[in-house]
Write a protein that holds these residues in place. Structure first.
Motif, PDB file in Angstrom:
ATOM      1  N   MET A  85      -5.543  15.508  -7.732  1.00  0.00           N
ATOM      2  CA  MET A  85      -5.502  14.098  -7.355  1.00  0.00           C
ATOM      3  C   MET A  85      -4.349  13.362  -8.024  1.00  0.00           C
ATOM      4  O   MET A  85      -3.826  12.388  -7.493  1.00  0.00           O
ATOM      5  N   ARG A  86      -3.953  13.819  -9.210  1.00  0.00           N
ATOM      6  CA  ARG A  86      -2.829  13.161  -9.883  1.00  0.00           C
ATOM      7  C   ARG A  86      -1.545  13.296  -9.065  1.00  0.00           C
ATOM      8  O   ARG A  86      -0.676  12.424  -9.121  1.00  0.00           O
ATOM      9  N   GLU A  87      -1.426  14.399  -8.297  1.00  0.00           N
ATOM     10  CA  GLU A  87      -0.248  14.583  -7.452  1.00  0.00           C
ATOM     11  C   GLU A  87      -0.246  13.575  -6.309  1.00  0.00           C
ATOM     12  O   GLU A  87       0.783  12.974  -5.994  1.00  0.00           O
ATOM     13  N   SER A  88      -1.408  13.381  -5.684  1.00  0.00           N
ATOM     14  CA  SER A  88      -1.509  12.411  -4.597  1.00  0.00           C
ATOM     15  C   SER A  88      -1.276  10.996  -5.118  1.00  0.00           C
ATOM     16  O   SER A  88      -0.642  10.161  -4.450  1.00  0.00           O
ATOM     17  N   TYR A  89      -1.756  10.727  -6.334  1.00  0.00           N
ATOM     18  CA  TYR A  89      -1.540   9.414  -6.965  1.00  0.00           C
ATOM     19  C   TYR A  89      -0.054   9.181  -7.219  1.00  0.00           C
ATOM     20  O   TYR A  89       0.480   8.103  -6.924  1.00  0.00           O
ATOM     21  N   ALA A  90       0.618  10.192  -7.749  1.00  0.00           N
ATOM     22  CA  ALA A  90       2.069  10.078  -8.004  1.00  0.00           C
ATOM     23  C   ALA A  90       2.819   9.871  -6.690  1.00  0.00           C
ATOM     24  O   ALA A  90       3.801   9.100  -6.634  1.00  0.00           O
ATOM     25  N   GLU A  91       2.388  10.539  -5.634  1.00  0.00           N
ATOM     26  CA  GLU A  91       3.040  10.389  -4.333  1.00  0.00           C
ATOM     27  C   GLU A  91       2.863   8.979  -3.779  1.00  0.00           C
ATOM     28  O   GLU A  91       3.800   8.390  -3.229  1.00  0.00           O
ATOM     29  N   ALA A  92       1.653   8.432  -3.913  1.00  0.00           N
ATOM     30  CA  ALA A  92       1.389   7.085  -3.403  1.00  0.00           C
ATOM     31  C   ALA A  92       2.245   6.053  -4.130  1.00  0.00           C
ATOM     32  O   ALA A  92       2.798   5.140  -3.519  1.00  0.00           O
TER      33      ALA A  92
ATOM     34  N   VAL B 276       3.931   5.490   3.612  1.00  0.00           N
ATOM     35  CA  VAL B 276       3.280   6.798   3.620  1.00  0.00           C
ATOM     36  C   VAL B 276       4.260   7.832   3.066  1.00  0.00           C
ATOM     37  O   VAL B 276       5.361   7.991   3.593  1.00  0.00           O
ATOM     38  N   PHE B 277       3.866   8.496   2.011  1.00  0.00           N
ATOM     39  CA  PHE B 277       4.753   9.435   1.329  1.00  0.00           C
ATOM     40  C   PHE B 277       5.323  10.481   2.277  1.00  0.00           C
ATOM     41  O   PHE B 277       6.520  10.773   2.249  1.00  0.00           O
ATOM     42  N   SER B 278       4.481  11.047   3.136  1.00  0.00           N
ATOM     43  CA  SER B 278       4.921  12.133   4.021  1.00  0.00           C
ATOM     44  C   SER B 278       5.889  11.666   5.099  1.00  0.00           C
ATOM     45  O   SER B 278       6.531  12.496   5.743  1.00  0.00           O
ATOM     46  N   ARG B 279       6.013  10.370   5.294  1.00  0.00           N
ATOM     47  CA  ARG B 279       6.916   9.840   6.318  1.00  0.00           C
ATOM     48  C   ARG B 279       8.215   9.287   5.721  1.00  0.00           C
ATOM     49  O   ARG B 279       8.989   8.642   6.436  1.00  0.00           O
ATOM     50  N   LEU B 280       8.437   9.518   4.461  1.00  0.00           N
ATOM     51  CA  LEU B 280       9.635   9.002   3.800  1.00  0.00           C
ATOM     52  C   LEU B 280      10.524  10.152   3.323  1.00  0.00           C
ATOM     53  O   LEU B 280      11.130  10.072   2.254  1.00  0.00           O
ATOM     54  N   ILE B 281      10.617  11.202   4.116  1.00  0.00           N
ATOM     55  CA  ILE B 281      11.348  12.400   3.690  1.00  0.00           C
ATOM     56  C   ILE B 281      12.825  12.102   3.477  1.00  0.00           C
ATOM     57  O   ILE B 281      13.396  12.428   2.429  1.00  0.00           O
TER      58      ILE B 281
ATOM     59  N   VAL C  66       0.839  -1.201   0.000  1.00  0.00           N
ATOM     60  CA  VAL C  66       0.000   0.000   0.000  1.00  0.00           C
ATOM     61  C   VAL C  66       0.874   1.251   0.000  1.00  0.00           C
ATOM     62  O   VAL C  66       1.840   1.341   0.758  1.00  0.00           O
ATOM     63  N   GLY C  67       0.522   2.187  -0.857  1.00  0.00           N
ATOM     64  CA  GLY C  67       1.150   3.503  -0.859  1.00  0.00           C
ATOM     65  C   GLY C  67       0.107   4.557  -0.568  1.00  0.00           C
ATOM     66  O   GLY C  67      -1.013   4.487  -1.095  1.00  0.00           O
ATOM     67  N   ILE C  68       0.447   5.529   0.269  1.00  0.00           N
ATOM     68  CA  ILE C  68      -0.521   6.560   0.675  1.00  0.00           C
ATOM     69  C   ILE C  68       0.035   7.938   0.352  1.00  0.00           C
ATOM     70  O   ILE C  68       1.105   8.320   0.842  1.00  0.00           O
ATOM     71  N   GLY C  69      -0.682   8.683  -0.500  1.00  0.00           N
ATOM     72  CA  GLY C  69      -0.281  10.039  -0.847  1.00  0.00           C
ATOM     73  C   GLY C  69      -0.858  11.056   0.120  1.00  0.00           C
ATOM     74  O   GLY C  69      -1.681  10.730   0.975  1.00  0.00           O
TER      75      GLY C  69
END
Length: 354
Positions: free
Chosen positions: A220-227, A245-250, A208-211
């Motif tokens: 939404m395409r940005e969140s999709y790319a992030e996920a 989780v995208f925001s936790r992989l800085i 699972v990937g979470i944007g």
């Protein structure tokens, strides 16, 4: 009126026909103001050619399109008849492929729709354009005949405004309504519960990937790319995990952006032939556990079932040979970064390596 794109495609088909040249007329085009080009008093019937003013005309069945060619050209009627059937068949095929709301979502996520076109399609399909959502990508590799969507469709808990979208054989997207400010922890728990259900009912594993959340449809395409990026980065740096989780992989995202030769060079400053015997499997496991226990000596020793002094002895060996005291936060961060660089370039040959 036939859409501009459809007219262009039909004109390309007609251009491939041999002589005589066939022209396309759209009777809903404002240039004709609803009149037949051959005059007000002449009526066209589908499939029946009509000659007027040196040209021959034929109405295409099921459409507001008319074909014409020079009446004095050899085989004019036959060419018009064949062309009309081709155009009618093509128009029917296009109508049968009318976009659904899921097609709109899918194309928007892939960045194929934007601006006024996306706005118009959202209005046509009554899709919410301003709603706080995030994209969750579910990826299932071990699918044979079944698609990932078929495995998830009936077991995914859905709120009223959630949308589950079939992207390809292995990937499904959940546009998750987070207008209630669902936290990252709640989204992660949701993903974990779905993984467990999937495993229990189908024996399939899922990544699972979470944007990050967005408000507007064209975001939404940005969140999709992030996920998707979260899955790519997470698999490299945290292969033992399955929810990213995208925001936790800085830090990991930053390291992935480094050129491989740079990564390999800095990794080799610490992990080289000189230190090969020091950083054996046991030592690396000890250090990894020390980091997981937040540099706490007592907790780490208990977890490893060793005496505290044994742990101190191992850390002293690292400090003596590398100059890094892993009990110091700054040195621990340095060691961690240099160690992680292996995952983006540490195995590459580097001419600058010492």
């Amino acid at each position: 009126m036939a859409g501009k794109h459809l007219r262009e495609q039909i004109e390309q088909i007609l251009a491939r026909l041999s002589s005589p040249v066939v022209e396309l007329i759209d009777m809903d085009d404002s240039a004709y103001a609803g009149e037949m080009p051959l005059g007000r008093d002449v009526q066209l019937t589908e499939g029946v050619p009509v000659q007027s003013g040196g040209k021959m005309y034929l109405a295409v069945r099921g459409t507001r399109l008319v074909l014409s060619c020079g009446a004095d050209q050899a085989g004019a009627k036959d060419v018009l008849a064949v062309a009309a059937e081709l155009v009618a068949a093509y128009a029917d095929a296009k109508d049968s492929r009318t976009e659904t709301r899921f097609d709109v979502y899918r194309r928007a996520l892939r960045g194929e729709l934007s601006g006024s076109e996306l706005e118009a399609l959202c209005h046509e399909h009554q899709l919410p354009d301003d709603l706080k959502r995030c994209v969750m990508v579910f990826h299932i590799v071990q699918t044979d005949s079944e698609r990932a969507y078929d495995l998830l469709r009936d077991i995914t808990p859905m709120q009223e405004k959630d949308v589950l979208i079939d992207m390809d054989k292995h990937s499904v997207v959940l546009l998750k309504d987070v207008s209630d400010d669902d936290s990252v922890e709640e989204l992660t728990q949701f993903a974990q519960a779905l993984q467990e259900t999937l495993m229990g009912e189908t024996a399939h594993q899922m990544t699972v990937g979470i944007g990050r959340s967005r408000h507007m449809m064209d975001e939404m395409r940005e969140s999709y790319a992030e996920a998707r990026r979260a899955i790519e980065v997470g698999r490299s740096f945290k292969p033992e995990e399955s929810i990213f989780v995208f925001s936790r992989l800085i830090l990991e995202r930053f390291l992935m952006e480094l050129p491989q030769d740079i990564s390999a060079y800095y990794h080799s400053l610490l992990f080289n032939r000189k230190n090969q015997r020091l950083f054996n499997e046991e030592m690396l496991y000890t250090i990894d556990m020390f980091f997981k226990k937040d540099l706490n000596l007592s907790d780490t020793a208990r977890q490893l079932y060793i005496h505290r002094n044994t742990l101190v002895y191992r850390l002293d060996k690292v400090q003596k040979q590398t100059g890094l005291d892993l009990r110091s936060f700054e040195d621990a961060v340095t060691f961690k970064i240099l160690m992680e660089l292996k995952k983006v370039g540490g195995d590459k040959t580097n001419p600058r390596r010492s």
